[in-house]
Design a protein around this motif. Structure first.
Motif, PDB file in Angstrom:
ATOM      1  N   GLU A 163       0.840  -1.196   0.000  1.00 31.95           N
ATOM      2  CA  GLU A 163       0.000   0.000   0.000  1.00 31.95           C
ATOM      3  C   GLU A 163       0.874   1.245   0.000  1.00 31.95           C
ATOM      4  N   GLU A 164       0.416   2.227  -0.731  1.00 31.15           N
ATOM      5  CA  GLU A 164       1.147   3.492  -0.775  1.00 31.15           C
ATOM      6  C   GLU A 164       1.004   4.186   0.579  1.00 31.15           C
ATOM      7  N   PHE A 165       2.098   4.655   1.093  1.00 34.19           N
ATOM      8  CA  PHE A 165       2.090   5.357   2.364  1.00 34.19           C
ATOM      9  C   PHE A 165       2.165   6.855   2.111  1.00 34.19           C
ATOM     10  N   THR A 166       1.594   7.592   3.038  1.00 36.56           N
ATOM     11  CA  THR A 166       1.680   9.042   2.920  1.00 36.56           C
ATOM     12  C   THR A 166       3.007   9.553   3.480  1.00 36.56           C
ATOM     13  N   PHE A 167       3.651   8.712   4.297  1.00 37.02           N
ATOM     14  CA  PHE A 167       4.943   9.112   4.844  1.00 37.02           C
ATOM     15  C   PHE A 167       5.988   9.053   3.741  1.00 37.02           C
ATOM     16  N   LEU A 168       6.738  10.092   3.609  1.00 35.00           N
ATOM     17  CA  LEU A 168       7.730  10.197   2.549  1.00 35.00           C
ATOM     18  C   LEU A 168       8.774   9.083   2.623  1.00 35.00           C
ATOM     19  N   SER A 169       9.206   8.740   3.841  1.00 30.43           N
ATOM     20  CA  SER A 169      10.258   7.722   3.975  1.00 30.43           C
ATOM     21  C   SER A 169       9.774   6.360   3.482  1.00 30.43           C
ATOM     22  N   MET A 170       8.508   6.010   3.713  1.00 26.07           N
ATOM     23  CA  MET A 170       7.978   4.723   3.260  1.00 26.07           C
ATOM     24  C   MET A 170       7.738   4.736   1.751  1.00 26.07           C
ATOM     25  N   ALA A 171       7.317   5.846   1.230  1.00 25.39           N
ATOM     26  CA  ALA A 171       7.047   5.946  -0.209  1.00 25.39           C
ATOM     27  C   ALA A 171       8.339   5.814  -1.013  1.00 25.39           C
ATOM     28  N   LYS A 172       9.437   6.319  -0.471  1.00 25.09           N
ATOM     29  CA  LYS A 172      10.702   6.227  -1.210  1.00 25.09           C
ATOM     30  C   LYS A 172      11.167   4.779  -1.314  1.00 25.09           C
ATOM     31  N   TYR A 173      10.873   3.953  -0.303  1.00 23.05           N
ATOM     32  CA  TYR A 173      11.242   2.537  -0.393  1.00 23.05           C
ATOM     33  C   TYR A 173      10.410   1.819  -1.445  1.00 23.05           C
ATOM     34  N   GLN A 174       9.128   2.184  -1.573  1.00 20.26           N
ATOM     35  CA  GLN A 174       8.300   1.580  -2.605  1.00 20.26           C
ATOM     36  C   GLN A 174       8.833   1.958  -3.986  1.00 20.26           C
ATOM     37  N   GLU A 175       9.263   3.190  -4.141  1.00 19.49           N
ATOM     38  CA  GLU A 175       9.834   3.634  -5.415  1.00 19.49           C
ATOM     39  C   GLU A 175      11.148   2.918  -5.706  1.00 19.49           C
ATOM     40  N   ARG A 176      11.988   2.774  -4.688  1.00 12.87           N
ATOM     41  CA  ARG A 176      13.249   2.062  -4.863  1.00 12.87           C
ATOM     42  C   ARG A 176      13.024   0.597  -5.222  1.00 12.87           C
ATOM     43  N   LEU A 177      12.076  -0.036  -4.535  1.00 10.01           N
ATOM     44  CA  LEU A 177      11.754  -1.432  -4.819  1.00 10.01           C
ATOM     45  C   LEU A 177      11.259  -1.588  -6.253  1.00 10.01           C
ATOM     46  N   SER A 178      10.374  -0.705  -6.671  1.00 13.65           N
ATOM     47  CA  SER A 178       9.828  -0.767  -8.029  1.00 13.65           C
ATOM     48  C   SER A 178      10.922  -0.608  -9.072  1.00 13.65           C
ATOM     49  N   THR A 179      11.782   0.363  -8.865  1.00 13.24           N
ATOM     50  CA  THR A 179      12.875   0.611  -9.813  1.00 13.24           C
ATOM     51  C   THR A 179      13.848  -0.559  -9.834  1.00 13.24           C
ATOM     52  N   TYR A 180      14.224  -1.048  -8.667  1.00 13.39           N
ATOM     53  CA  TYR A 180      15.159  -2.170  -8.582  1.00 13.39           C
ATOM     54  C   TYR A 180      14.559  -3.416  -9.238  1.00 13.39           C
ATOM     55  N   PHE A 181      13.285  -3.646  -8.996  1.00  9.68           N
ATOM     56  CA  PHE A 181      12.607  -4.806  -9.572  1.00  9.68           C
ATOM     57  C   PHE A 181      12.629  -4.740 -11.100  1.00  9.68           C
ATOM     58  N   GLY A 199       2.982  -5.149 -15.270  1.00  2.00           N
ATOM     59  CA  GLY A 199       1.766  -4.432 -15.653  1.00  2.00           C
ATOM     60  C   GLY A 199       0.733  -4.421 -14.549  1.00  2.00           C
ATOM     61  N   GLU A 200       0.614  -5.535 -13.855  1.00  2.00           N
ATOM     62  CA  GLU A 200      -0.357  -5.684 -12.774  1.00  2.00           C
ATOM     63  C   GLU A 200      -0.062  -4.721 -11.621  1.00  2.00           C
ATOM     64  N   ASN A 201       1.207  -4.386 -11.438  1.00  3.81           N
ATOM     65  CA  ASN A 201       1.613  -3.508 -10.344  1.00  3.81           C
ATOM     66  C   ASN A 201       1.899  -2.083 -10.802  1.00  3.81           C
ATOM     67  N   ASN A 202       1.398  -1.733 -11.988  1.00  2.00           N
ATOM     68  CA  ASN A 202       1.518  -0.380 -12.530  1.00  2.00           C
ATOM     69  C   ASN A 202       2.961   0.117 -12.619  1.00  2.00           C
ATOM     70  N   LEU A 203       3.838  -0.745 -13.112  1.00  2.00           N
ATOM     71  CA  LEU A 203       5.238  -0.377 -13.279  1.00  2.00           C
ATOM     72  C   LEU A 203       5.605  -0.229 -14.751  1.00  2.00           C
ATOM     73  N   GLN A 204       4.599  -0.107 -15.623  1.00  2.00           N
ATOM     74  CA  GLN A 204       4.840  -0.028 -17.060  1.00  2.00           C
ATOM     75  C   GLN A 204       5.669   1.188 -17.437  1.00  2.00           C
ATOM     76  N   LYS A 205       5.475   2.298 -16.735  1.00  2.00           N
ATOM     77  CA  LYS A 205       6.211   3.517 -17.070  1.00  2.00           C
ATOM     78  C   LYS A 205       7.717   3.292 -16.910  1.00  2.00           C
ATOM     79  N   ILE A 206       8.118   2.696 -15.791  1.00  2.00           N
ATOM     80  CA  ILE A 206       9.538   2.403 -15.562  1.00  2.00           C
ATOM     81  C   ILE A 206      10.010   1.382 -16.591  1.00  2.00           C
ATOM     82  N   ALA A 207       9.171   0.392 -16.874  1.00  2.00           N
ATOM     83  CA  ALA A 207       9.525  -0.665 -17.836  1.00  2.00           C
ATOM     84  C   ALA A 207       9.753  -0.085 -19.229  1.00  2.00           C
ATOM     85  N   ARG A 208       8.923   0.861 -19.625  1.00  2.00           N
ATOM     86  CA  ARG A 208       9.091   1.494 -20.954  1.00  2.00           C
ATOM     87  C   ARG A 208      10.391   2.294 -20.995  1.00  2.00           C
TER      88      ARG A 208
END
Length: 188
Positions: free
Chosen positions: A119-137, A171-180
């Motif tokens: 789940e997306e968090f409103t806390f900036l520190s938690m959101a940055k980990y989701q972004e890092r995980l998505s990019t790394y993945f 695609g299911e996790n809305n990471l198409q933008k990074i994938a493209r």
């Protein structure tokens, strides 16, 4: 200092007596654990040992993911830590065995079972980990895709469904933008 740049040193090493060369070689090998393990695998193990290493690593991946899923407050940070650790184990497996097929299968398995949707968090520190995980993945999938393209077409055909399942996960996790951006296709 690279040996290829010093032809005279190379010639002097070749001219050494066999006993001296062996002693030097053993001292050099002892300083590099991965090289020692690679030589052990290459000289003393066979195909069944490769299968054993592969199955042990699959079990380790499954155990780590099961442990991650059991954590009450597991999030993107924990998933990223586990993914990096297991990616390192797969890298080590490849450095030792030099077997591209099992490396690709192990990485496909890891990327398929690792949870990346939190789940997306409103806390900036938690959101940055989701972004890092998505990019790394996505970057890990892209690196795997480049290796997949180097495989023989019969092996590509055998792994196509698993790889498409991974692309579907993106695609299911809305990471198409990074994938493209990195150049991943939507389907193989």
């Amino acid at each position: 200092m690279l040996l290829k740049d010093h032809k005279d040193l190379k010639a002097a090493i070749i001219a050494l007596p066999s006993k001296e060369k062996d002693a030097l070689l053993l001292r050099l090998i002892a300083k590099d654990k991965v090289l020692t393990e690679h030589l052990h695998f290459k000289l003393l193990e066979d195909e069944s040992d490769l299968e054993g290493r592969y199955l042990a690593l699959i079990e380790e991946i499954d155990d780590e993911i099961t442990g991650l899923r059991k954590l009450r407050k597991a999030g993107a940070k924990e998933s990223l830590i586990v993914m990096r650790k297991l990616n390192g184990r797969v890298n080590h497996h490849f450095k030792v065995t030099k077997d591209l097929n099992t490396e690709i299968e192990l990485r496909l398995h890891l990327l398929t079972v690792i949870p990346i949707a939190y789940e997306e968090f409103t806390f900036l520190s938690m959101a940055k980990y989701q972004e890092r995980l998505s990019t790394y993945f996505v970057k890990t999938v892209f690196g795997l895709y480049k290796k997949y393209l180097k495989l023989h077409e019969d092996l590509q055909f055998d792994l196509m469904d698993k790889f498409n399942q991974l692309l579907y996960k993106i695609g299911e996790n809305n990471l198409q933008k990074i994938a493209r951006i990195v150049g991943l296709p939507e389907e193989i």
